[in-house]
Design a protein around this motif. Sequence first.
Motif, mmCIF file in Angstrom:
data_model
loop_
_atom_site.group_PDB
_atom_site.id
_atom_site.type_symbol
_atom_site.label_atom_id
_atom_site.label_comp_id
_atom_site.label_asym_id
_atom_site.label_seq_id
_atom_site.Cartn_x
_atom_site.Cartn_y
_atom_site.Cartn_z
ATOM 1 N N PRO A 109 35.041 8.202 21.929
ATOM 2 C CA PRO A 109 34.023 9.215 22.255
ATOM 3 C C PRO A 109 33.149 9.575 21.051
ATOM 4 C CG PRO A 109 36.167 10.260 22.055
ATOM 5 C CD PRO A 109 36.395 8.789 21.873
ATOM 6 N N PHE A 110 33.453 9.017 19.881
ATOM 7 C CA PHE A 110 32.714 9.413 18.688
ATOM 8 C C PHE A 110 31.226 9.043 18.748
ATOM 9 C CE2 PHE A 110 31.460 8.880 14.157
ATOM 10 C CZ PHE A 110 31.625 10.205 13.756
ATOM 11 N N ALA A 112 29.193 8.906 21.304
ATOM 12 C CA ALA A 112 28.517 9.884 22.153
ATOM 13 C C ALA A 112 28.435 11.237 21.461
ATOM 14 C CB ALA A 112 29.247 10.009 23.487
ATOM 15 N N LEU A 113 29.478 11.582 20.710
ATOM 16 C CA LEU A 113 29.470 12.837 19.967
ATOM 17 C C LEU A 113 28.354 12.838 18.923
ATOM 18 C CD1 LEU A 113 30.761 15.555 19.096
ATOM 19 C CD2 LEU A 113 32.301 14.222 17.626
ATOM 20 N N VAL A 114 28.182 11.722 18.228
ATOM 21 C CA VAL A 114 27.123 11.625 17.217
ATOM 22 C C VAL A 114 25.759 11.825 17.867
ATOM 23 C CG1 VAL A 114 25.966 10.079 15.596
ATOM 24 C CG2 VAL A 114 28.467 10.172 15.668
ATOM 25 N N SER A 115 25.538 11.165 18.988
ATOM 26 C CA SER A 115 24.245 11.285 19.672
ATOM 27 C C SER A 115 23.964 12.723 20.088
ATOM 28 C CB SER A 115 24.220 10.370 20.907
ATOM 29 O OG SER A 115 24.353 9.023 20.531
ATOM 30 N N GLU A 116 24.979 13.405 20.622
ATOM 31 C CA GLU A 116 24.779 14.780 21.083
ATOM 32 C C GLU A 116 24.556 15.726 19.906
ATOM 33 O OE1 GLU A 116 24.118 17.841 23.605
ATOM 34 O OE2 GLU A 116 24.224 15.693 24.034
ATOM 35 N N VAL A 117 25.277 15.533 18.808
ATOM 36 C CA VAL A 117 25.081 16.379 17.631
ATOM 37 C C VAL A 117 23.686 16.169 17.062
ATOM 38 C CG1 VAL A 117 25.847 16.816 15.263
ATOM 39 C CG2 VAL A 117 27.528 16.543 17.092
ATOM 40 N N GLN A 118 23.223 14.932 17.015
ATOM 41 C CA GLN A 118 21.863 14.657 16.530
ATOM 42 C C GLN A 118 20.828 15.345 17.411
ATOM 43 O OE1 GLN A 118 22.118 10.371 14.245
ATOM 44 N NE2 GLN A 118 21.845 10.319 16.458
ATOM 45 N N ARG A 119 21.045 15.299 18.716
ATOM 46 C CA ARG A 119 20.115 15.969 19.630
ATOM 47 C C ARG A 119 20.114 17.470 19.410
ATOM 48 N NH1 ARG A 119 19.769 18.886 23.959
ATOM 49 N NH2 ARG A 119 22.033 19.137 24.076
ATOM 50 N N ARG A 120 21.309 18.021 19.229
ATOM 51 C CA ARG A 120 21.396 19.477 19.063
ATOM 52 C C ARG A 120 20.792 19.930 17.743
ATOM 53 N NH1 ARG A 120 20.674 23.792 19.880
ATOM 54 N NH2 ARG A 120 21.979 25.488 20.671
ATOM 55 N N LEU A 121 20.935 19.122 16.692
ATOM 56 C CA LEU A 121 20.400 19.494 15.387
ATOM 57 C C LEU A 121 18.956 19.042 15.210
ATOM 58 C CD1 LEU A 121 23.428 18.779 13.010
ATOM 59 C CD2 LEU A 121 22.741 20.939 14.067
ATOM 60 N N GLY A 122 18.487 18.193 16.125
ATOM 61 C CA GLY A 122 17.098 17.744 16.048
ATOM 62 C C GLY A 122 16.811 16.828 14.886
ATOM 63 N N THR A 135 35.145 13.516 9.657
ATOM 64 C CA THR A 135 36.288 14.259 9.106
ATOM 65 C C THR A 135 36.791 15.282 10.124
ATOM 66 O OG1 THR A 135 35.513 13.988 6.836
ATOM 67 C CG2 THR A 135 37.037 15.796 7.255
ATOM 68 N N LEU A 136 35.878 15.983 10.786
ATOM 69 C CA LEU A 136 36.283 16.935 11.824
ATOM 70 C C LEU A 136 36.987 16.210 12.975
ATOM 71 C CD1 LEU A 136 33.038 19.139 12.056
ATOM 72 C CD2 LEU A 136 35.146 19.686 10.857
ATOM 73 N N ALA A 144 36.290 16.043 20.831
ATOM 74 C CA ALA A 144 34.837 16.009 20.822
ATOM 75 C C ALA A 144 34.237 17.259 21.463
ATOM 76 C CB ALA A 144 34.342 14.746 21.539
ATOM 77 N N GLU A 145 34.853 17.738 22.551
ATOM 78 C CA GLU A 145 34.295 18.926 23.219
ATOM 79 C C GLU A 145 34.422 20.170 22.338
ATOM 80 O OE1 GLU A 145 38.346 18.071 25.265
ATOM 81 O OE2 GLU A 145 36.656 16.958 24.400
ATOM 82 N N VAL A 146 35.487 20.253 21.536
ATOM 83 C CA VAL A 146 35.632 21.379 20.607
ATOM 84 C C VAL A 146 34.574 21.294 19.516
ATOM 85 C CG1 VAL A 146 37.141 22.469 18.911
ATOM 86 C CG2 VAL A 146 38.079 21.673 21.079
#
Length: 329
Positions: A109-110, A112-122, A135-136, A144-146
């Motif tokens: 799931p990592f 997908a997590l990277v993509s969503e974090v990039q979207r959220r941080l712009g 590391t997290l 990933a959901e946490v």
Amino acid sequence: MTGTLLYPGTILSLSADAADRLLAASNGDCALLYLHLLRQGGRFVPSHAAKVLQWSPERTQAAFDALVKLGLADRRETAEPTPPEPPMPEPPAYTAADLAQELEDKDSPFPALVSEVQRRLGKLLSAADLKQLYTLYDFLSLPAEVILLLVNWCVEEMERKYGPGRKPRLSQISKEGFAWRRKGIDTAEEAERYLRRQDQLRQRTSRLLPLLDIQGRQPVDAERRYLNAWIDMGFPDQVIRLAYERTVLKKQSMNWPYMNSILKSWHQKGLHTLEAIQAGDTSRRSAGPAAGTVNPPAPAAPGETERRVREDLERMRAYLRAQNEQEGG
């Protein structure tokens, strides 16, 4: 005794009410333990108190129970110190190859997590950002959901503090993630419960700030800790406002530590409502002057003062007539 023995920062204050209760109890153990509690800010750690006072656990507990009966201690302040947590080991130094392998894993799931974090941080995450995010995910074993809940929380906090559009750095998110892990927030359920609590505290804090005459800004971290502590003590808005008014009356301006001492004193006495605090004030006023004080003279009855003045004038006139007669004779 010279004043040099009263070192700054080590002077403790004892209210007259507390002193009267201790004197009336005539219990030396109570008095000594109360001094110890003052020194510890009201927190009662039985093993530490017994060690400092060189008492047995039974004697220490008996003195504390007596203080509770006198209304000078609160069982909710009793706590044994928790052993310090072992330091968390240093995270591994992830390499670019480690990250590439994880990003290429179709079952992970990592990515997908990277993509969503990039979207959220712009923004696109740098290599250093990816290492902190991994590391997290890998070292702290946060699902990933946490991590997404964590990122959303950090983004909202940054925008609340600094305005829309402001985004946190991955280093700030990582620091908060380590704090979550230490608090045991490692499941989506725990994270949601924690965020609900934070939202409740934030809403209550926004209502309290105008009561403290704070307008147009958010509280700084130190102020927020005081406010959260008062909320956790269970004080309603009007009691916090009363403590603020007494603080300003005494200090001529807002003084957070002084106001905290007022509320903590009420909390230790079990006074959490406006009615209970006012009743406590009334009982102290009705107790009358302390033993040994001189009562002021009773006011004269109506007309008594004028009568005394006339009598004094008559005596003065009689004295002057007698003097004249002696001189004339």
